[in-house]
Design a protein around this motif. Structure first.
Motif, PDB file in Angstrom:
ATOM      1  N   GLN A  31       3.148   2.047  -3.301  1.00 55.65           N
ATOM      2  CA  GLN A  31       4.569   2.032  -2.941  1.00 55.65           C
ATOM      3  C   GLN A  31       4.957   0.722  -2.273  1.00 55.65           C
TER       4      GLN A  31
ATOM      5  N   ASP B  42       7.750  10.721   0.052  1.00 50.91           N
ATOM      6  CA  ASP B  42       6.638  11.007   0.965  1.00 50.91           C
ATOM      7  C   ASP B  42       5.354  11.284   0.190  1.00 50.91           C
TER       8      ASP B  42
ATOM      9  N   LYS C  54      14.668   5.264  -5.713  1.00 46.23           N
ATOM     10  CA  LYS C  54      14.523   5.519  -4.275  1.00 46.23           C
ATOM     11  C   LYS C  54      13.370   6.475  -4.005  1.00 46.23           C
TER      12      LYS C  54
ATOM     13  N   THR D  48      10.290   5.341  -1.773  1.00 43.78           N
ATOM     14  CA  THR D  48      10.334   5.858  -0.400  1.00 43.78           C
ATOM     15  C   THR D  48       9.880   7.308  -0.280  1.00 43.78           C
TER      16      THR D  48
ATOM     17  N   ALA E   8       7.695  -1.760  -3.706  1.00 45.37           N
ATOM     18  CA  ALA E   8       8.890  -2.061  -2.896  1.00 45.37           C
ATOM     19  C   ALA E   8       9.073  -3.559  -2.716  1.00 45.37           C
TER      20      ALA E   8
END
Length: 292
Positions: A135, A125, A119, A123, A139
């Protein structure tokens, strides 16, 4: 002039390239280059391929920090070349020549991330637009049931029909059908991935260059998020399979989603359950023995 192992390997590589098998040709070249470095000379003779030499080579690879899966790949490539030479009548068959070296799969090599780390990678930052793009690609691979990076490069929105993403795996040709929602459709549209003709050497080299850049981007992403685990394009495929198993998805369903033609391939992907999970399962199974 007597044909050497090195010379015969180059002949094999040329034939592979001529029929579009650039990946195998590349692996042949890497394995022979590595064995040459071990010998300390450019030319490998067939007489250099002995049981004792291969065992010493294996120890050399371990000493120089190569993973067991890399060792296996090199040994299997050398074995394949040697067997082709046997078929060509250039060398005699030697029983169990590669028997004492590792040619299997290292099941202890963990490629999957647990869900909290996964995760964070997908996700977490990050400020860099380049890392955000990394990313996004990662994903997409994970959300599309661990889709391989190579198959993602040939994906577009037209691959989705009636809410089902249909594609054939580049590696095996196996057909895969994945239901997708609007969010995933939007993600695919955002990717705008370039497509390469992998049947040409230029296309293959361009794809390999993109893959190297993606893997390098993943390392930078992990560093930016303070994650020390080794991460590559394979991570998201193995993570999807392992997490699906931990959520009690049947292995048959996992195998179909991954596009494996043999369920034994899927089982290689899967990282086993830890002692806590096994204990929980054992308590459930043995519940019938409890005194009421």
């Amino acid at each position: 002039m007597k044909v050497t192992f090195s010379c015969f390997t180059q002949t094999c590589i040329n034939k592979l390239r001529s029929c579009g098998s650039f990946s195998t040709a590349h692996l042949y070249g890497c394995a022979v280059h590595s064995f040459s470095e071990f010998l300390g000379r450019d030319t490998i003779r067939f007489g250099d391929i002995t049981t004792q030499a291969l065992k010493l080579y294996e120890k050399y690879l371990i000493r120089t920090s190569h993973s067991y899966n890399t060792i296996s790949t090199y040994m299997r490539m050398l074995r394949a070349i040697y067997n082709k030479a046997v078929m060509a009548g250039l060398v005699k068959y030697v029983f169990n020549l590669f028997h004492d070296v590792f040619t299997g799969v290292d099941r202890n090599h963990k490629k999957a991330l647990d869900e909290p780390k996964l995760k964070e990678i997908l996700t977490g930052d990050v400020k860099s637009p380049v890392l955000k793009r990394v990313q996004l690609v990662a994903a997409a691979m994970y959300r599309l049931c661990g889709m391989p990076f190579v198959d993602l490069q040939h994906l577009d929105i037209d691959s989705i029909v009636d809410g089902i993403l249909k594609y054939n795996r580049h590696k095996t040709g196996t057909s895969v059908n994945i239901p997708v929602n609007k969010d995933i459709c939007k993600l695919i549209t955002q990717l705008c991935v370039p497509s390469f003709d992998l049947s040409t050497e230029i296309g293959y080299k361009s794809y390999q260059s993109l893959l190297r850049k993606f893997n390098a981007g993943l390392k930078r992403l992990a560093k930016a998020l303070n994650i020390t685990a080794h991460i590559s394009s394979y991570t998201f495929r193995h993570s999807w399979a392992t997490n699906a198993l931990h959520h009690h998805v049947p292995v048959e369903v996992i195998s179909s989603a991954l596009g494996h033609s043999d369920i034994r391939t899927t089982q290689i992907y899967l990282k086993g359950f830890d002692a806590q999970e096994i204990g929980k399962a054992n308590r459930k199974v043995c519940k019938c023995l409890s005194v009421k």
